[in-house]
Scaffold this active site. Sequence first.
Site, mmCIF file in Angstrom:
data_model
loop_
_atom_site.group_PDB
_atom_site.id
_atom_site.type_symbol
_atom_site.label_atom_id
_atom_site.label_comp_id
_atom_site.label_asym_id
_atom_site.label_seq_id
_atom_site.Cartn_x
_atom_site.Cartn_y
_atom_site.Cartn_z
ATOM 1 N N GLY A 157 0.864 -1.184 0.000
ATOM 2 C CA GLY A 157 0.000 0.000 0.000
ATOM 3 C C GLY A 157 0.899 1.232 0.000
ATOM 4 O O GLY A 157 2.078 1.167 -0.362
ATOM 5 N N ARG A 158 0.323 2.353 0.456
ATOM 6 C CA ARG A 158 1.088 3.616 0.452
ATOM 7 C C ARG A 158 2.462 3.459 1.100
ATOM 8 O O ARG A 158 3.471 3.868 0.555
ATOM 9 C CB ARG A 158 0.347 4.675 1.284
ATOM 10 C CG ARG A 158 -0.864 5.251 0.672
ATOM 11 C CD ARG A 158 -1.416 6.325 1.631
ATOM 12 N NE ARG A 158 -2.821 6.463 1.434
ATOM 13 C CZ ARG A 158 -3.748 5.702 2.025
ATOM 14 N NH1 ARG A 158 -3.398 4.782 2.905
ATOM 15 N NH2 ARG A 158 -5.011 5.879 1.756
ATOM 16 N N ILE A 159 2.475 2.880 2.305
ATOM 17 C CA ILE A 159 3.740 2.838 3.047
ATOM 18 C C ILE A 159 4.712 1.855 2.386
ATOM 19 O O ILE A 159 5.893 2.163 2.210
ATOM 20 C CB ILE A 159 3.513 2.486 4.534
ATOM 21 C CG1 ILE A 159 2.531 3.470 5.180
ATOM 22 C CG2 ILE A 159 4.840 2.495 5.294
ATOM 23 C CD1 ILE A 159 2.129 3.126 6.617
ATOM 24 N N ARG A 179 -2.041 -8.722 -1.575
ATOM 25 C CA ARG A 179 -3.270 -9.386 -2.033
ATOM 26 C C ARG A 179 -3.593 -9.038 -3.480
ATOM 27 O O ARG A 179 -3.915 -9.885 -4.280
ATOM 28 C CB ARG A 179 -4.449 -8.914 -1.173
ATOM 29 C CG ARG A 179 -4.824 -9.862 -0.077
ATOM 30 C CD ARG A 179 -5.904 -9.242 0.753
ATOM 31 N NE ARG A 179 -5.650 -7.802 0.942
ATOM 32 C CZ ARG A 179 -6.548 -6.931 1.384
ATOM 33 N NH1 ARG A 179 -7.763 -7.313 1.668
ATOM 34 N NH2 ARG A 179 -6.244 -5.654 1.547
ATOM 35 N N ALA A 239 4.231 -3.650 10.954
ATOM 36 C CA ALA A 239 2.799 -3.625 10.639
ATOM 37 C C ALA A 239 1.924 -3.634 11.892
ATOM 38 O O ALA A 239 1.440 -2.585 12.332
ATOM 39 C CB ALA A 239 2.478 -4.798 9.729
ATOM 40 N N ARG A 240 1.710 -4.806 12.458
ATOM 41 C CA ARG A 240 0.887 -4.964 13.661
ATOM 42 C C ARG A 240 1.318 -6.229 14.360
ATOM 43 O O ARG A 240 1.688 -7.213 13.697
ATOM 44 C CB ARG A 240 -0.591 -5.154 13.304
ATOM 45 C CG ARG A 240 -1.405 -3.903 13.233
ATOM 46 C CD ARG A 240 -1.606 -3.250 14.605
ATOM 47 N NE ARG A 240 -2.335 -2.006 14.485
ATOM 48 C CZ ARG A 240 -1.784 -0.830 14.175
ATOM 49 N NH1 ARG A 240 -0.488 -0.721 13.990
ATOM 50 N NH2 ARG A 240 -2.526 0.256 14.097
ATOM 51 N N GLU A 269 0.258 -6.064 22.751
ATOM 52 C CA GLU A 269 0.893 -4.859 23.300
ATOM 53 C C GLU A 269 0.080 -4.320 24.459
ATOM 54 O O GLU A 269 -1.143 -4.418 24.434
ATOM 55 C CB GLU A 269 0.968 -3.767 22.212
ATOM 56 C CG GLU A 269 2.007 -4.061 21.168
ATOM 57 C CD GLU A 269 2.027 -3.013 20.051
ATOM 58 O OE1 GLU A 269 1.556 -1.889 20.280
ATOM 59 O OE2 GLU A 269 2.509 -3.323 18.973
ATOM 60 N N HIS A 287 6.825 0.565 19.245
ATOM 61 C CA HIS A 287 5.724 1.042 18.394
ATOM 62 C C HIS A 287 5.840 2.549 18.159
ATOM 63 O O HIS A 287 4.930 3.320 18.492
ATOM 64 C CB HIS A 287 4.365 0.677 19.012
ATOM 65 C CG HIS A 287 3.235 0.701 18.026
ATOM 66 N ND1 HIS A 287 2.141 -0.129 18.132
ATOM 67 C CD2 HIS A 287 3.017 1.452 16.909
ATOM 68 C CE1 HIS A 287 1.297 0.125 17.124
ATOM 69 N NE2 HIS A 287 1.818 1.080 16.376
ATOM 70 N N ILE A 288 6.986 2.941 17.578
ATOM 71 C CA ILE A 288 7.236 4.380 17.379
ATOM 72 C C ILE A 288 7.397 4.749 15.901
ATOM 73 O O ILE A 288 7.949 5.797 15.582
ATOM 74 C CB ILE A 288 8.503 4.854 18.151
ATOM 75 C CG1 ILE A 288 9.694 3.943 17.854
ATOM 76 C CG2 ILE A 288 8.232 4.977 19.633
ATOM 77 C CD1 ILE A 288 11.028 4.493 18.376
#
Length: 332
Positions: A157-159, A179, A239-240, A269, A287-288
């Site tokens: 995607g964008r990032i 995807r 990502a997550r 987290e 997570h920065i």
Amino acid sequence: MNMKKKVLVTREVFDETLAHLAQHFDVSSNQGNEQWSADDLVQRLQGKDGALVTTSDRVDDALLSRCPQLRVVSTVSVGYNHIDLDACTRHGVMATNTPGVLTDSVADMAICLTLATVRRLAEGERLVRARQWPGTHLKQLLGHDLHHATVGIAGFGRIGQVIAKRLRGFDTDVLYHTRHRAEAAVEQAYGASYVSKDELLARSDILILILPYSPETHHFIGRAEMAKMKRSAVLINMARGGIVDDAALAEALRDGVLWGAGLDVYENEPRVNEALFALDNVVLSPHIASATEPTRQNMAMTAARNCVAALTTGVPPNLLNPQVQATVSRAG
Ligand code: 8YV
């Protein structure tokens, strides 16, 4: 007299963010940054028309059922896996996020964490701080090169695309998997080649994860996937938490299945899998990725603008559940 609508800001934000909201609403905010339980959040949302939330606030059916007045949930993040969009739509609640404004900062951090990991920066820093550095010598803290490496990006995607753009400066070969394959012109512009997931795993010297979290991407990288990677490979999770099986990762790093990892995000987290603390070949970042002063300012202001538009015009930019407008007009 027209009563002002009421908005809750669930975590600390900038003075400018509050000032913008206060031009339109009666604002309550958690400037003390207290950790609220799910029940506290529901209590504080009573009578509120809007909420500025963060990734640590879970917005689901249980919460929305108890907050019938709520019309907008505006998250100060691009990721929105903490928000149940279908539940929002059912309850007539608009959900918005902050895409775009953090793209460059997160892409910068992807490069930062990659370099810190392949060049063993955190390990070296620990050595110096422990006053145990014996001075430089030829075979000390040998790492890997980013330049001329084959770098895989999962999520384009964008990032992901801007990460590919940054990587061109390091003369890398960039592969990506996502995807929906990007158009040829996009691939060409970013110098990235589409490959299957298996090929991405097998060929990447460095694999950077920047895909959205959903039930489909839960443990996108687990034990089986790590086994398909090179033993010299490095995994970077931008990502997550939950996209990587952190327990399996700790084992892979311990057993030499992978050479190293850099993590900005974690499963559950703010807890971090204990097994990771014992390992020197993982860089742990809190997570920065979007945490620069201007970017966080922009994120908070974008969220505030989304909230203002939602409650004044009913048409916010960055609306995640446009279907809600049908629900609201039916109810109205
Ligand atoms: C966090 C992020 O939201 O935007 C996202 O999806 O994960 C981050 O930018 C950050 O902690 C802001 O609160």
